[in-house]
Write a protein that holds these residues in place. Structure first.
Motif, mmCIF file in Angstrom:
data_model
loop_
_atom_site.group_PDB
_atom_site.id
_atom_site.type_symbol
_atom_site.label_atom_id
_atom_site.label_comp_id
_atom_site.label_asym_id
_atom_site.label_seq_id
_atom_site.Cartn_x
_atom_site.Cartn_y
_atom_site.Cartn_z
ATOM 1 N N THR A 1 12.146 -3.549 2.500
ATOM 2 C CA THR A 1 12.542 -2.462 2.949
ATOM 3 C C THR A 1 11.609 -1.387 3.796
ATOM 4 O OG1 THR A 1 14.527 -2.619 1.545
ATOM 5 C CG2 THR A 1 14.237 -0.365 2.452
ATOM 6 N N THR A 2 10.473 -1.347 2.899
ATOM 7 C CA THR A 2 9.372 -0.444 3.358
ATOM 8 C C THR A 2 8.965 -1.103 4.767
ATOM 9 O OG1 THR A 2 9.030 0.239 1.053
ATOM 10 C CG2 THR A 2 7.229 0.432 2.929
ATOM 11 N N ALA A 3 8.886 -2.364 4.781
ATOM 12 C CA ALA A 3 8.236 -2.984 5.854
ATOM 13 C C ALA A 3 9.056 -2.959 7.061
ATOM 14 C CB ALA A 3 8.021 -4.346 5.633
ATOM 15 N N GLY A 4 10.440 -2.434 6.811
ATOM 16 C CA GLY A 4 10.969 -2.212 8.070
ATOM 17 C C GLY A 4 12.149 -3.298 8.550
ATOM 18 N N ASP B 1 -0.762 -6.754 -9.579
ATOM 19 C CA ASP B 1 -0.371 -5.556 -10.041
ATOM 20 C C ASP B 1 -0.356 -5.689 -11.549
ATOM 21 O OD1 ASP B 1 1.144 -2.665 -8.706
ATOM 22 O OD2 ASP B 1 1.237 -3.268 -10.958
ATOM 23 N N ASP B 2 -1.206 -5.091 -12.222
ATOM 24 C CA ASP B 2 -0.962 -4.963 -13.896
ATOM 25 C C ASP B 2 0.499 -4.803 -14.561
ATOM 26 O OD1 ASP B 2 -3.587 -5.557 -14.098
ATOM 27 O OD2 ASP B 2 -4.289 -3.572 -14.635
ATOM 28 N N SER B 3 1.135 -3.739 -13.790
ATOM 29 C CA SER B 3 2.408 -3.353 -14.376
ATOM 30 C C SER B 3 3.455 -4.460 -13.972
ATOM 31 C CB SER B 3 3.017 -2.372 -13.614
ATOM 32 O OG SER B 3 3.420 -2.508 -12.013
ATOM 33 N N LYS C 1 16.012 -13.300 -16.842
ATOM 34 C CA LYS C 1 16.916 -12.680 -15.954
ATOM 35 C C LYS C 1 16.224 -11.278 -15.857
ATOM 36 C CE LYS C 1 20.986 -15.541 -16.735
ATOM 37 N NZ LYS C 1 22.369 -15.432 -17.571
ATOM 38 N N THR C 2 15.825 -10.534 -16.684
ATOM 39 C CA THR C 2 15.358 -9.248 -16.661
ATOM 40 C C THR C 2 14.225 -9.155 -15.586
ATOM 41 O OG1 THR C 2 16.223 -8.697 -18.833
ATOM 42 C CG2 THR C 2 14.619 -7.194 -17.737
ATOM 43 N N ARG C 3 13.081 -10.148 -16.166
ATOM 44 C CA ARG C 3 11.997 -10.320 -15.268
ATOM 45 C C ARG C 3 12.460 -10.678 -13.869
ATOM 46 N NH1 ARG C 3 7.647 -13.115 -19.460
ATOM 47 N NH2 ARG C 3 7.689 -11.400 -20.989
ATOM 48 N N ARG C 4 13.389 -11.550 -13.716
ATOM 49 C CA ARG C 4 13.655 -11.839 -12.325
ATOM 50 C C ARG C 4 14.023 -10.583 -11.330
ATOM 51 N NH1 ARG C 4 19.381 -14.671 -11.979
ATOM 52 N NH2 ARG C 4 19.774 -12.539 -12.662
ATOM 53 N N ASN C 5 14.866 -9.934 -12.016
ATOM 54 C CA ASN C 5 15.681 -8.773 -11.555
ATOM 55 C C ASN C 5 14.533 -7.849 -10.935
ATOM 56 O OD1 ASN C 5 17.966 -10.107 -11.642
ATOM 57 N ND2 ASN C 5 18.722 -8.912 -13.408
ATOM 58 N N LYS C 6 13.583 -7.628 -12.001
ATOM 59 C CA LYS C 6 12.608 -6.568 -11.653
ATOM 60 C C LYS C 6 11.614 -7.100 -10.524
ATOM 61 C CE LYS C 6 12.224 -4.421 -16.128
ATOM 62 N NZ LYS C 6 11.661 -4.348 -17.337
ATOM 63 N N GLY C 7 11.394 -8.470 -10.470
ATOM 64 C CA GLY C 7 10.676 -8.693 -9.324
ATOM 65 C C GLY C 7 11.427 -8.892 -8.090
ATOM 66 N N LEU C 8 12.355 -9.333 -8.340
ATOM 67 C CA LEU C 8 13.819 -9.220 -6.955
ATOM 68 C C LEU C 8 13.478 -7.658 -6.219
ATOM 69 C CD1 LEU C 8 16.366 -11.639 -7.663
ATOM 70 C CD2 LEU C 8 14.259 -11.962 -6.219
ATOM 71 N N GLN C 9 13.956 -6.846 -7.317
ATOM 72 C CA GLN C 9 13.806 -5.318 -6.961
ATOM 73 C C GLN C 9 12.571 -4.775 -6.258
ATOM 74 O OE1 GLN C 9 16.371 -2.797 -7.002
ATOM 75 N NE2 GLN C 9 14.951 -1.977 -5.842
ATOM 76 N N ALA C 10 11.358 -5.415 -6.680
ATOM 77 C CA ALA C 10 10.143 -5.279 -6.090
ATOM 78 C C ALA C 10 10.085 -5.633 -4.621
ATOM 79 C CB ALA C 10 8.813 -5.517 -6.850
ATOM 80 N N ASP D 1 0.866 -1.202 -0.122
ATOM 81 C CA ASP D 1 -0.006 0.032 -0.052
ATOM 82 C C ASP D 1 0.805 1.424 0.151
ATOM 83 O OD1 ASP D 1 -2.282 -1.224 -0.085
ATOM 84 O OD2 ASP D 1 -2.882 -1.264 2.057
ATOM 85 N N LYS D 2 1.857 1.417 0.895
ATOM 86 C CA LYS D 2 2.870 2.303 0.940
ATOM 87 C C LYS D 2 3.475 2.712 -0.610
ATOM 88 C CE LYS D 2 3.654 2.276 5.659
ATOM 89 N NZ LYS D 2 4.912 1.938 6.723
ATOM 90 N N LEU D 3 3.841 1.610 -1.149
ATOM 91 C CA LEU D 3 4.528 1.769 -2.549
ATOM 92 C C LEU D 3 3.878 1.748 -3.404
ATOM 93 C CD1 LEU D 3 6.969 -1.401 -1.537
ATOM 94 C CD2 LEU D 3 7.714 1.159 -1.995
ATOM 95 N N GLY D 4 2.441 1.689 -3.443
ATOM 96 C CA GLY D 4 1.467 1.790 -4.599
ATOM 97 C C GLY D 4 1.439 0.620 -5.373
#
Lengths: 459, 134
Positions: A381-384, A291-293, A366-375, A144-147
């Protein structure tokens, strides 16, 4: 004896298919390579679950030893150990299937009646906020915080006993309440009461389709056995069905046999919180990304966890460092990314039946994996999280392809009627016919395809 | 024929287990807590040729000094941390998973040495599960 139908393999596809065929009054035989466990005989510990319920005694590896594959061996197949999340495919998945295979009926309008029937034969439950455990709450709040958009999961379950304090992670070794709507509970046990014949611990190694009947041969407790049916349907999953087809000599006829293997590679990361999360308690998986994105970028996030042995396996450290991490088991927040991977893998089988799997991650994977891992990192991080454990061990649970469906016999193994090209008495109905990776939990669609084939065979 | 570990293999596994799971703070040593009576049951579905290789490797470990076993395990870890192609890295990765899987399956389980009296690893990490069957 000649059966009307013989179904080989009792997972999501074979279980549902044999139920619908048997219901019509036909003489149906269901054959399974594994053992017949019931709710009171499933293994009670995580160690025994891995050792007893999986081919290879736990995990199988691709040729390069990088990716692990989890493949079950018992009545009910993978539906016994998975979470029984019941998701319909979206238009993206069906359009990609249609584009790859040329099969016109791959669309939601055509599949709707099959989804409806299968869903009506199961008890489905959509989770509500009150059912979220600590892991799910952290996931939702951070999203929710990250949208990031998320959704409540829909699961096949009837009576999990969560209100009494039952911890559902235990049912990853087989549901001891008959609540999870596995193939065993939703279909096979019902069909058994109505006369479905079931033979277990019998591994089929050869199929011989003829014009009027199909013979199959295998081993039961080391002894050779043979069966004959007017129609034989293989439902042994991507590895099992591809193995049977290859051992039966179809590789020379179908260049596509064993090809187009995909597996939704999954990567789990852990975030360590200051307060106990207790991700293993209560309903341990209630939400996921919606998330559609994320969908457009080719990945999804699942709010999962695992029991101690499996969590330990994510960690490459030994000794004191391993123990320091494991000491924080109750403080772990866990998220997994499942990649919608390209179907460039291959399932090979030698003449003794030994499988070799080649499953590289492509640059796109790998690109898809990396985007997922970044999310995931953003959420943790946002969860503390005070520390993030970035495991690089990955595995595949959704094994798809190897005998894909299509209109062109040079690029596929079965035709749009589930029939092996050119064979009147041999069919395939399991995830091996998937033309490519849908990026969505495959279980409901496997069952619904089984229903479609049943209706077609009973015409 | 059923997969059965040799006595040498069990001795080798115990040495490996103590490297993966040593005595440390509250954690007991693998060799103190592990109930090896369950080992053969845990490998009953492992293909016989894979099991034979594992049994042989563990038996060899029984005769190797700990610093060499430590070196082999560090190579296994490197093959996982920085995966490269080739038969040797692939074999090391699979050995890494196989050894850890076996050790952790015993260490983080209910199959403890009956003579062990201290806190088990599951108790140290404060793991418990409620199974409500009615």
């Amino acid at each position: 004896m000649i059966y009307d139908f013989i179904v080989v393999g009792s997972g999501s596809g074979g279980g549902a298919l044999s139920y619908y065929l048997n219901k019509s009054g036909a003489k149906v035989l269901l054959i399974e390579a594994g053992h017949f466990y019931r709710k009171d005989t499933f293994p009670k510990t995580e160690a025994e679950t891995s050792a007893h319920l999986y081919w290879g005694g736990g995990i199988e590896f691709g040729k390069d030893g990088k990716m692990g594959f989890l493949r079950t061996k018992m009545v009910g197949g993978s539906s016994i150990v998975y979470q029984c999340l019941m998701d319909r495919f979206d238009d993206i998945a069906f359009n990609d299937w249609k584009s790859e295979s040329g099969v016109e009926w791959f669309n939601n309008a055509e599949m709707d009646k099959h989804y409806n029937q299968v869903e009506s034969d199961m008890v489905l439950h959509t989770f509500v906020p009150e059912e979220r455990n600590g892991n799910a709450k952290l996931f939702v709040e951070a999203c929710d915080k990250l949208g990031y958009k998320w959704g409540n999961l829909r699961r096949g379950q009837s009576n999990c006993g969560a209100e009494k304090g039952n911890d559902c992670i235990g049912c990853l070794g087989g549901c001891f309440r008959d609540s999870k709507q596995s193939s065993l509970v939703a279909f096979i046990q019902k069909a058994e009461k109505e006369g479905l014949e079931i033979i277990t611990e019998t591994e089929i190694n050869k199929v011989e389709p003829g014009n009027d009947t199909c013979k199959i041969h295998g081993l039961q407790n080391g002894n050779k056995v043979s069966f004959e049916g007017k129609k034989v349907i293989l439902s042994g999953g991507a590895f099992g069905t591809t193995r049977m087809m290859t051992l039966s000599g179809f590789k020379s006829k179908f260049p596509a046999l064993g090809k187009k293997f995909a597996s939704h590679p999954q990567f789990m990361w852990l975030g360590f919180q200051n307060e106990p999360v207790d991700a293993h308690k209560k309903m341990f998986q209630a939400v996921a990304s919606k998330d559609d994105s994320f969908r457009a970028q080719g990945f999804k996030l699942e709010n999962v966890f695992a029991s101690p042995i499996s969590i330990g396996m994510l960690m490459n450290e030994t000794g004191a460092e391993h123990q320091r991490l494991m000491k924080q088991y109750r403080y772990m927040q866990c998220i997994e990314v499942a990649v919608r991977d390209e179907n460039v893998g291959e399932i090979m089988c030698d003449n003794k039946g030994k499988l070799t799997i080649v499953k590289p991650l492509t640059d796109q994977d790998k690109t898809r994996r990396n985007k997922g891992l970044q999310a995931i990192e953003n959420i943790l991080t946002t969860a503390g999280a005070k520390e993030i454990y970035k495991s690089n061990f990955y595995f595949g649970l959704h094994l798809m392809g190897g005998c894909v469906m299509g209109t062109d016999a040079s690029k596929s193994v079965v035709n749009p009627d589930f029939q092996v090209h050119g064979e009147k008495t041999l069919y395939i109905a399991d995830s091996s016919i998937y033309p490519n990776a849908p990026g969505i939990n495959p279980g409901l669609t496997i069952k619904s395809l089984g229903h479609r084939l049943a209706m077609q065979l009973l015409k | 024929m059923a997969n059965t570990f040799s006595n040498f293999a069990i001795k080798g596994l115990t040495k490996v287990g103590n490297i993966y799971c040593p005595k440390n703070d509250e954690f007991p040593a693998f060799s103190d807590v592990a109930g090896t009576y369950k080992l053969n049951d845990l490998v009953r579905n492992v293909p016989s040729d894979d099991f034979s290789s594992l049994n042989l490797v563990l038996a060899i470990f029984a005769f190797l000094p700990n610093f060499i076993i430590n070196w082999i395990i560090s190579k296994c870890q490197q093959s996982q941390a920085n995966p490269s192609d080739g038969i040797i890295p692939s074999t090391l990765r699979q050995l890494n998973i196989g050894l850890r899987g076996l050790c952790y399956s015993i260490y983080y389980s209910e199959f403890n040495n009956p003579d062990f009296k201290g806190k088990t690893p599951l108790q140290v990490i404060d793991y418990s599960l409620n199974r409500i069957t009615d």
